[in-house]
Scaffold this motif. Sequence first.
Motif, PDB file in Angstrom:
ATOM      1  N   ILE A  65       0.844  -1.421  -0.169  1.00 23.37           N
ATOM      2  CA  ILE A  65       0.031   0.121  -0.087  1.00 23.37           C
ATOM      3  C   ILE A  65       0.741   1.207   0.036  1.00 23.37           C
ATOM      4  CG2 ILE A  65      -1.600   1.340   1.226  1.00 23.37           C
ATOM      5  CD1 ILE A  65      -2.851  -1.337   0.323  1.00 23.37           C
ATOM      6  N   TYR A  66       0.735   2.031  -0.972  1.00 21.42           N
ATOM      7  CA  TYR A  66       1.396   3.312  -1.017  1.00 21.42           C
ATOM      8  C   TYR A  66       0.757   4.394  -0.354  1.00 21.42           C
ATOM      9  CZ  TYR A  66       4.259   0.653  -4.364  1.00 21.42           C
ATOM     10  OH  TYR A  66       4.817  -0.419  -4.888  1.00 21.42           O
ATOM     11  N   LYS A  67       1.771   5.046   0.642  1.00 21.82           N
ATOM     12  CA  LYS A  67       1.011   6.278   1.438  1.00 21.82           C
ATOM     13  C   LYS A  67       1.883   7.351   0.942  1.00 21.82           C
ATOM     14  CE  LYS A  67       0.230   8.241   6.141  1.00 21.82           C
ATOM     15  NZ  LYS A  67       0.104   7.786   7.522  1.00 21.82           N
ATOM     16  N   PHE A  68       1.271   8.613   0.441  1.00 17.13           N
ATOM     17  CA  PHE A  68       2.250   9.678  -0.258  1.00 17.13           C
ATOM     18  C   PHE A  68       1.852  10.913   0.849  1.00 17.13           C
ATOM     19  CE2 PHE A  68       0.964   7.343  -3.955  1.00 17.13           C
ATOM     20  CZ  PHE A  68       2.090   7.811  -4.697  1.00 17.13           C
ATOM     21  N   ASP A  69       2.920  11.851   0.840  1.00 18.12           N
ATOM     22  CA  ASP A  69       2.695  13.078   1.756  1.00 18.12           C
ATOM     23  C   ASP A  69       1.832  13.826   0.393  1.00 18.12           C
ATOM     24  OD1 ASP A  69       4.740  13.702  -0.086  1.00 18.12           O
ATOM     25  OD2 ASP A  69       5.873  14.460   1.354  1.00 18.12           O
ATOM     26  N   ILE A  70       1.196  14.822   0.890  1.00 21.53           N
ATOM     27  CA  ILE A  70       0.317  15.543   0.051  1.00 21.53           C
ATOM     28  C   ILE A  70       1.397  16.145  -1.240  1.00 21.53           C
ATOM     29  CG2 ILE A  70      -1.182  17.748  -0.206  1.00 21.53           C
ATOM     30  CD1 ILE A  70      -2.765  15.071   0.995  1.00 21.53           C
ATOM     31  N   PRO A  71       2.412  16.934  -0.868  1.00 20.04           N
ATOM     32  CA  PRO A  71       3.204  17.352  -1.947  1.00 20.04           C
ATOM     33  C   PRO A  71       3.550  16.207  -2.902  1.00 20.04           C
ATOM     34  CG  PRO A  71       3.849  18.418  -0.029  1.00 20.04           C
ATOM     35  CD  PRO A  71       2.985  17.464   0.390  1.00 20.04           C
ATOM     36  N   THR A  82      -5.608  18.470 -12.451  1.00 25.86           N
ATOM     37  CA  THR A  82      -5.373  19.963 -12.552  1.00 25.86           C
ATOM     38  C   THR A  82      -5.900  20.472 -10.940  1.00 25.86           C
ATOM     39  OG1 THR A  82      -7.582  20.754 -13.353  1.00 25.86           O
ATOM     40  CG2 THR A  82      -5.697  20.294 -14.797  1.00 25.86           C
ATOM     41  N   ASN A  83      -5.401  21.834 -10.774  1.00 30.14           N
ATOM     42  CA  ASN A  83      -5.876  22.202  -9.432  1.00 30.14           C
ATOM     43  C   ASN A  83      -7.272  22.494  -9.562  1.00 30.14           C
ATOM     44  OD1 ASN A  83      -3.210  21.978  -8.493  1.00 30.14           O
ATOM     45  ND2 ASN A  83      -2.925  23.892  -8.600  1.00 30.14           N
ATOM     46  N   SER A  84      -7.884  22.907 -10.592  1.00 33.66           N
ATOM     47  CA  SER A  84      -9.386  23.181 -10.902  1.00 33.66           C
ATOM     48  C   SER A  84     -10.211  22.046 -10.680  1.00 33.66           C
ATOM     49  CB  SER A  84      -9.495  23.810 -12.340  1.00 33.66           C
ATOM     50  OG  SER A  84     -10.678  23.931 -12.658  1.00 33.66           O
ATOM     51  N   ALA A  85      -9.526  20.630 -11.331  1.00 32.73           N
ATOM     52  CA  ALA A  85     -10.511  19.243 -11.174  1.00 32.73           C
ATOM     53  C   ALA A  85     -10.287  18.893  -9.531  1.00 32.73           C
ATOM     54  CB  ALA A  85      -9.662  18.167 -11.965  1.00 32.73           C
ATOM     55  N   ASN A  93     -10.042  25.110  -2.199  1.00 33.49           N
ATOM     56  CA  ASN A  93      -9.729  26.158  -3.378  1.00 33.49           C
ATOM     57  C   ASN A  93      -8.362  26.050  -3.907  1.00 33.49           C
ATOM     58  OD1 ASN A  93      -8.162  28.718  -3.717  1.00 33.49           O
ATOM     59  ND2 ASN A  93     -10.045  29.701  -3.348  1.00 33.49           N
ATOM     60  N   GLN A  94      -8.502  26.333  -5.108  1.00 32.26           N
ATOM     61  CA  GLN A  94      -7.268  25.942  -5.974  1.00 32.26           C
ATOM     62  C   GLN A  94      -6.050  26.496  -5.506  1.00 32.26           C
ATOM     63  OE1 GLN A  94      -7.560  26.587 -10.498  1.00 32.26           O
ATOM     64  NE2 GLN A  94      -9.644  26.622  -9.977  1.00 32.26           N
ATOM     65  N   LYS A  95      -6.032  27.676  -4.955  1.00 34.96           N
ATOM     66  CA  LYS A  95      -4.732  28.424  -4.651  1.00 34.96           C
ATOM     67  C   LYS A  95      -4.344  27.657  -3.590  1.00 34.96           C
ATOM     68  CE  LYS A  95      -5.563  32.949  -6.270  1.00 34.96           C
ATOM     69  NZ  LYS A  95      -5.647  34.547  -5.856  1.00 34.96           N
ATOM     70  N   GLN A  96      -5.263  27.117  -2.584  1.00 37.22           N
ATOM     71  CA  GLN A  96      -4.733  26.351  -1.387  1.00 37.22           C
ATOM     72  C   GLN A  96      -4.002  25.112  -1.836  1.00 37.22           C
ATOM     73  OE1 GLN A  96      -5.087  27.927   1.729  1.00 37.22           O
ATOM     74  NE2 GLN A  96      -4.128  26.265   2.687  1.00 37.22           N
ATOM     75  N   ILE A  97      -4.755  24.432  -2.734  1.00 37.01           N
ATOM     76  CA  ILE A  97      -4.243  23.112  -3.211  1.00 37.01           C
ATOM     77  C   ILE A  97      -2.941  23.328  -3.770  1.00 37.01           C
ATOM     78  CG2 ILE A  97      -4.227  21.452  -5.128  1.00 37.01           C
ATOM     79  CD1 ILE A  97      -7.595  21.537  -4.750  1.00 37.01           C
ATOM     80  N   GLN A  98      -2.710  24.439  -4.497  1.00 35.70           N
ATOM     81  CA  GLN A  98      -1.223  24.967  -5.131  1.00 35.70           C
ATOM     82  C   GLN A  98      -0.277  24.936  -3.910  1.00 35.70           C
ATOM     83  OE1 GLN A  98      -0.194  24.474  -8.029  1.00 35.70           O
ATOM     84  NE2 GLN A  98       1.807  25.429  -7.515  1.00 35.70           N
ATOM     85  N   HIS A  99      -0.639  25.697  -2.722  1.00 37.96           N
ATOM     86  CA  HIS A  99       0.148  25.792  -1.803  1.00 37.96           C
ATOM     87  C   HIS A  99       0.629  24.322  -1.056  1.00 37.96           C
ATOM     88  CE1 HIS A  99       0.181  30.113  -1.447  1.00 37.96           C
ATOM     89  NE2 HIS A  99      -1.262  30.061  -1.184  1.00 37.96           N
ATOM     90  N   TYR A 100      -0.189  23.515  -1.132  1.00 37.52           N
ATOM     91  CA  TYR A 100       0.107  22.105  -0.494  1.00 37.52           C
ATOM     92  C   TYR A 100       0.972  21.429  -1.464  1.00 37.52           C
ATOM     93  CZ  TYR A 100      -4.415  22.524   2.243  1.00 37.52           C
ATOM     94  OH  TYR A 100      -5.205  22.878   3.242  1.00 37.52           O
ATOM     95  N   ALA A 101       0.586  21.607  -2.823  1.00 32.52           N
ATOM     96  CA  ALA A 101       1.448  21.032  -3.926  1.00 32.52           C
ATOM     97  C   ALA A 101       3.057  21.300  -3.935  1.00 32.52           C
ATOM     98  CB  ALA A 101       1.064  21.265  -5.313  1.00 32.52           C
ATOM     99  N   ARG A 105       2.455  25.034   2.363  1.00 32.14           N
ATOM    100  CA  ARG A 105       1.696  24.963   3.316  1.00 32.14           C
ATOM    101  C   ARG A 105       1.294  23.489   3.560  1.00 32.14           C
ATOM    102  NH1 ARG A 105      -2.127  29.719   2.123  1.00 32.14           N
ATOM    103  NH2 ARG A 105      -0.890  31.494   2.976  1.00 32.14           N
ATOM    104  N   THR A 106       0.828  22.926   4.743  1.00 34.41           N
ATOM    105  CA  THR A 106       0.864  21.539   5.200  1.00 34.41           C
ATOM    106  C   THR A 106      -0.720  21.561   5.523  1.00 34.41           C
ATOM    107  OG1 THR A 106       3.204  21.490   5.958  1.00 34.41           O
ATOM    108  CG2 THR A 106       1.234  19.562   6.639  1.00 34.41           C
TER     109      THR A 106
END
Length: 131
Positions: A65-71, A82-85, A93-101, A105-106
């Motif tokens: 089983i593969y467990k990823f960190d968010i980035p 995409t961030n939109s998807a 929010n897309q901007k928040q997803i980009q910060h996570y990527a 931000r964590t």
Amino acid sequence: MKTIRIIIERKEDGFWGYAENEEAIVGGGETVQECKQDVLDCIETLKELDAANKPSFLDREYELIYKFDIPSLLSYYKGIFTNSALERITGINQKQIQHYATGHRTPRAEQRLKIETALHNLGKELLAVEL
């Protein structure tokens, strides 16, 4: 059946994986795919050890089983989602997803669960599709 949880993390020099619940299983690579393959190669090498040194989980059925960190997850699937998807299926929010990527931000536990649940629900929906 034994479940072996492989943690995959993005570092400055690529992606690294290691088993959370078994010793001696590690791998790395420039991409997640290379990292996963290196983990599989490591397991194959462990199978060649003599009985005294071979990990006991190899004597019975197991699954990875593969467990990823968010980035790492967002980086790995960025060509697919995409961030939109991701905003559409998670409500984040897309901007928040980009910060996570980018790792700027964590996400809190609730946000991680929201992302995981949305992806699992999408997977279940796709499994029910027939063409």
